[in-house]
Design a protein around this motif. Structure first.
Motif, PDB file in Angstrom:
ATOM      1  N   THR A 131      -8.353   7.222  -1.820  1.00 37.52           N
ATOM      2  CA  THR A 131      -8.084   6.976  -0.407  1.00 37.52           C
ATOM      3  C   THR A 131      -8.686   8.104   0.426  1.00 37.52           C
ATOM      4  O   THR A 131      -8.293   9.252   0.290  1.00 37.52           O
ATOM      5  N   ASN A 142       1.029  10.431   7.514  1.00 40.11           N
ATOM      6  CA  ASN A 142       2.304   9.724   7.391  1.00 40.11           C
ATOM      7  C   ASN A 142       2.117   8.216   7.239  1.00 40.11           C
ATOM      8  O   ASN A 142       2.958   7.542   6.670  1.00 40.11           O
ATOM      9  N   LEU A 152     -10.361   2.706   0.950  1.00 39.43           N
ATOM     10  CA  LEU A 152      -9.211   2.496   0.070  1.00 39.43           C
ATOM     11  C   LEU A 152      -9.714   1.947  -1.260  1.00 39.43           C
ATOM     12  O   LEU A 152     -10.446   0.952  -1.287  1.00 39.43           O
ATOM     13  N   ALA A 179       2.936   6.579   1.946  1.00 42.06           N
ATOM     14  CA  ALA A 179       2.320   5.799   3.027  1.00 42.06           C
ATOM     15  C   ALA A 179       3.348   4.918   3.732  1.00 42.06           C
ATOM     16  O   ALA A 179       4.398   4.618   3.183  1.00 42.06           O
ATOM     17  N   ILE A 222      -1.936  10.179  10.612  1.00 39.27           N
ATOM     18  CA  ILE A 222      -2.729   9.509   9.575  1.00 39.27           C
ATOM     19  C   ILE A 222      -2.124   9.755   8.191  1.00 39.27           C
ATOM     20  O   ILE A 222      -2.025   8.846   7.368  1.00 39.27           O
ATOM     21  N   VAL A 270      -1.587   7.855  -1.900  1.00 34.72           N
ATOM     22  CA  VAL A 270      -1.810   8.561  -3.165  1.00 34.72           C
ATOM     23  C   VAL A 270      -0.541   9.199  -3.733  1.00 34.72           C
ATOM     24  O   VAL A 270      -0.509   9.565  -4.896  1.00 34.72           O
ATOM     25  N   SER A 271       0.518   9.330  -2.914  1.00 30.59           N
ATOM     26  CA  SER A 271       1.758   9.910  -3.464  1.00 30.59           C
ATOM     27  C   SER A 271       2.981   9.169  -2.947  1.00 30.59           C
ATOM     28  O   SER A 271       4.016   9.772  -2.674  1.00 30.59           O
ATOM     29  N   ILE A 302     -12.019   4.358   7.003  1.00 36.70           N
ATOM     30  CA  ILE A 302     -10.985   4.387   5.967  1.00 36.70           C
ATOM     31  C   ILE A 302     -11.558   3.770   4.698  1.00 36.70           C
ATOM     32  O   ILE A 302     -12.028   2.632   4.719  1.00 36.70           O
ATOM     33  N   ALA A 309      -0.456  16.194  -1.044  1.00 36.41           N
ATOM     34  CA  ALA A 309      -1.405  15.318  -1.751  1.00 36.41           C
ATOM     35  C   ALA A 309      -2.778  15.267  -1.085  1.00 36.41           C
ATOM     36  O   ALA A 309      -3.675  14.612  -1.607  1.00 36.41           O
ATOM     37  N   LEU A 324      -1.075   6.645   6.113  1.00 37.75           N
ATOM     38  CA  LEU A 324      -1.990   6.240   5.033  1.00 37.75           C
ATOM     39  C   LEU A 324      -1.907   7.105   3.778  1.00 37.75           C
ATOM     40  O   LEU A 324      -2.424   6.717   2.735  1.00 37.75           O
ATOM     41  N   ASN A 325      -1.316   8.281   3.879  1.00 37.72           N
ATOM     42  CA  ASN A 325      -1.138   9.144   2.709  1.00 37.72           C
ATOM     43  C   ASN A 325      -2.420   9.247   1.879  1.00 37.72           C
ATOM     44  O   ASN A 325      -2.426   8.954   0.679  1.00 37.72           O
ATOM     45  N   PRO A 326      -3.537   9.688   2.525  1.00 42.04           N
ATOM     46  CA  PRO A 326      -4.814   9.747   1.803  1.00 42.04           C
ATOM     47  C   PRO A 326      -4.924  10.977   0.915  1.00 42.04           C
ATOM     48  O   PRO A 326      -4.170  11.940   1.071  1.00 42.04           O
ATOM     49  N   GLY A 327      -5.888  10.927  -0.016  1.00 41.08           N
ATOM     50  CA  GLY A 327      -6.159  12.073  -0.873  1.00 41.08           C
ATOM     51  C   GLY A 327      -7.018  13.120  -0.195  1.00 41.08           C
ATOM     52  O   GLY A 327      -6.981  14.292  -0.546  1.00 41.08           O
ATOM     53  N   PHE A 342       0.852  -1.177   0.000  1.00 39.79           N
ATOM     54  CA  PHE A 342       0.000   0.000   0.000  1.00 39.79           C
ATOM     55  C   PHE A 342       0.898   1.240   0.000  1.00 39.79           C
ATOM     56  O   PHE A 342       1.719   1.422   0.895  1.00 39.79           O
ATOM     57  N   SER A 347       5.302  15.498   1.009  1.00 36.61           N
ATOM     58  CA  SER A 347       4.625  14.852  -0.113  1.00 36.61           C
ATOM     59  C   SER A 347       3.239  14.355   0.300  1.00 36.61           C
ATOM     60  O   SER A 347       2.326  14.313  -0.519  1.00 36.61           O
ATOM     61  N   ALA A 348       3.084  13.993   1.569  1.00 32.61           N
ATOM     62  CA  ALA A 348       1.760  13.566   2.052  1.00 32.61           C
ATOM     63  C   ALA A 348       0.849  14.779   2.247  1.00 32.61           C
ATOM     64  O   ALA A 348      -0.344  14.725   1.940  1.00 32.61           O
TER      65      ALA A 348
END
Lengths: 355, 355
Positions: free
Chosen positions: B164, B287, B180, A192, B285, A188-189, B178, B326, B289-292, A185, B322-323
């Motif tokens: 995400t 760092n 995904l 994660a 979160i 998005v960039s 969450i 995004a 899961l790096n969600p959109g 996983f 970067s997280a």
């Protein structure tokens, strides 16, 4: 480099839907070169396409201070040797080597194969994947080192058979990787899995990342060593002093771990505290991701129960029962080779399209 | 109940692979009953199968103290009314209602449809899904309320189009969900997404869950109110005193939020601190899961920038660039109906097999 056409960027989507386009003859593919680039060591080996221990395994110091090109040259030489040895032992043709999976510290861009920046190696916008692919005239993939180690443990190690695996690698920093339903996983960039940089104490110790109170600021290798040294300076007797001939700045987390196993009370207490702090972070991981297994890797895991007992106790104390009951917390099964195996596994998944 | 055969447990895998087995005529299906059971209110409405605002929406107090059967009876009556109204308005036949999606506080077992325990409602091993399904003679699904709200925001709200999505619902507790790749992520034992119970300060405030230093122990509604009251007791002047006619125990997080919007300095500062504490958790979160998108729901979000500005600033300060770059951090787009829409969406996905 004339071969770059063959090493077309292998993004997981593009490559898995059209593996033929990157020039890999899948029938013949028997091995994938796995490359694990670390701050301290380079490890290279040939991983059988259908799994198994890496062949012709090689390990050399990284010597990052010599620069990126020198590191690439060393990796390429190691790979050529490993390929030559394997092909001649098995009387196989060069086409039996499908390509190269590379794991590197990041952050990096998987699509372009460029390492954006690595504090430990000093690289910036370094086109690592295509330099290696070009020199070896083989297609290649690039992913984060901690992701590769986690993927290796899922494919052939302590996470085998689990749908959800979280890897925590204790080293100079604390790396992390997340495998969900058999896939890494990335978010998005591609950011994660940075488990070392979850905040466990918002007013806590300063971390190298600039944040305060990160898990890494408490339980990384240098921090474990620093806490041991602080205790010795405060007058606590320890076997560690003898182990480094009184040169306290030579104390490392691995030595603390070793001293704990040898019965040193101070080292044992430092490891207990480390386990507890790790347990705080792992408990949050359980409450958020509810994984089937958490695989803890790195030299300090040699401390065994000195580390794992307080870690598991803290997780039991903090995480929800249903998440605790569903999760094993275990040391890595492939401490030396998970990175190489996982890097090859990433190539296998992305370019050969195999699960 | 004679109809229980029709309400065969609808696990997502079983049901999506063989929707015909649960007796749903997909061609005719036009609406799904969405049920959102909360500690304070019950909300029921008919959600169009292909998306859109719920029809015949109804809201009543939960009155959990009357017991589980009374709550179920009220939900069933609300659903019958909503179905009757919708069918007669559209001159449709009963078969146009495909089934019922239920969202409830947990922990719960999605496969058996049983709510294991809910501190706020006082239920234990309560077969919520089949009681409702049996009474309505319709197939039904059950999922966690915070999961449903997040899924609703992904399907038709602030998370639309994102791969995400993380939802954070601020209420009596702090719930999380969450999504995904367009699917709710449940972990290996339906315990994933408990974002309120990540540790943000390992030696911190005691949480209702028994742990110390959970995000919820700092930023839940009652805690926001408690911090406001503490300040007033310490002599800080505030509009809040007037708003509750001096009865400080009537101060709620929603009132603090309202006072902040009306210009009260003390309330503004309480919301600032709340935003900052939430930012600590949301940064972790990002760092991990790096969600959109992170969708923040709950009454206190009416404070707007009083809450979101410090929240976003703290995330920027703590999470990897970067997280951060995004990810959008936004208030819920469907504050009243995300739960109903998401509960129906879960049914749609699991039983009708639609994405």
């Amino acid at each position: 480099v004339s071969s770059l056409g063959r090493s077309t960027p292998a993004t997981s989507q593009a490559a898995s839907s059209a593996p033929a386009e990157v020039g890999v003859a899948q029938d013949e593919a028997r091995w994938i070169v796995g490359v694990d680039i670390g701050g301290t060591n380079l490890v290279v080996g040939l991983v059988p396409v259908d799994g198994g221990s890496p062949l012709a395994l090689r390990k050399l110091p990284t010597r990052a201070e010599e620069g990126g090109e020198a590191v690439v040259a060393r990796v390429v030489a190691m790979a050529r040797e490993a390929i030559g040895e394997t092909l001649s032992t098995h009387a196989a043709s060069p086409s039996a080597v499908a390509g190269v999976g590379i794991g590197s510290p990041g952050p990096l861009n998987r699509n372009t194969g460029v390492v954006l920046t690595t504090p430990n190696l000093g690289w910036r916008d370094f086109p690592l994947r295509d330099l290696i692919a070009g020199a070896l005239e083989l297609p290649a993939t690039l992913d984060n080192d901690a992701n590769c180690a986690t993927f290796g443990e899922w494919w052939m190690g302590a996470g085998r058979g689990e749908s959800t695996v979280v890897g925590v690698t204790l080293g100079t920093g604390i790396g992390g990787g997340i495998v969900l339903d058999g896939e890494l996983f990335h978010g998005v960039s591609d950011a994660a899995g940075e488990i070392g940089h979850m905040t466990i104490n918002f007013a806590g110790r300063r971390c190298k990342c600039g944040n305060e109170g990160c898990l890494e600021a408490y339980a990384s290798g240098p921090n474990i060593a620093a806490r041991a040294v602080e205790g010795i300076h405060a007058g606590i007797p320890s076997l560690l002093v003898e182990m480094v001939d009184g040169e306290l700045d030579r104390i490392t987390a691995a030595l603390v771990s070793e001293a704990a196993v040898r019965g040193d009370v101070h080292a044992h207490e430092v490891m207990q505290e480390t386990g507890k702090l790790l347990g705080v972070g792992v408990a949050s991981i359980l409450n958020i991701l509810n994984p089937g297994v958490v695989v803890v890797a790195g030299g300090v895991t040699r401390a065994g129960d000195h580390l794992f007992e307080p870690l598991r106790a803290e997780v039991r104390r903090r995480a929800f029962r249903s998440a605790v009951d569903a999760c094993r917390i275990v040391p890595a099964a492939l401490p030396e080779t998970a990175g190489v195996i996982g890097a090859a596994g990433v190539f296998r998944r992305a370019v050969l399209g195999r699960r």
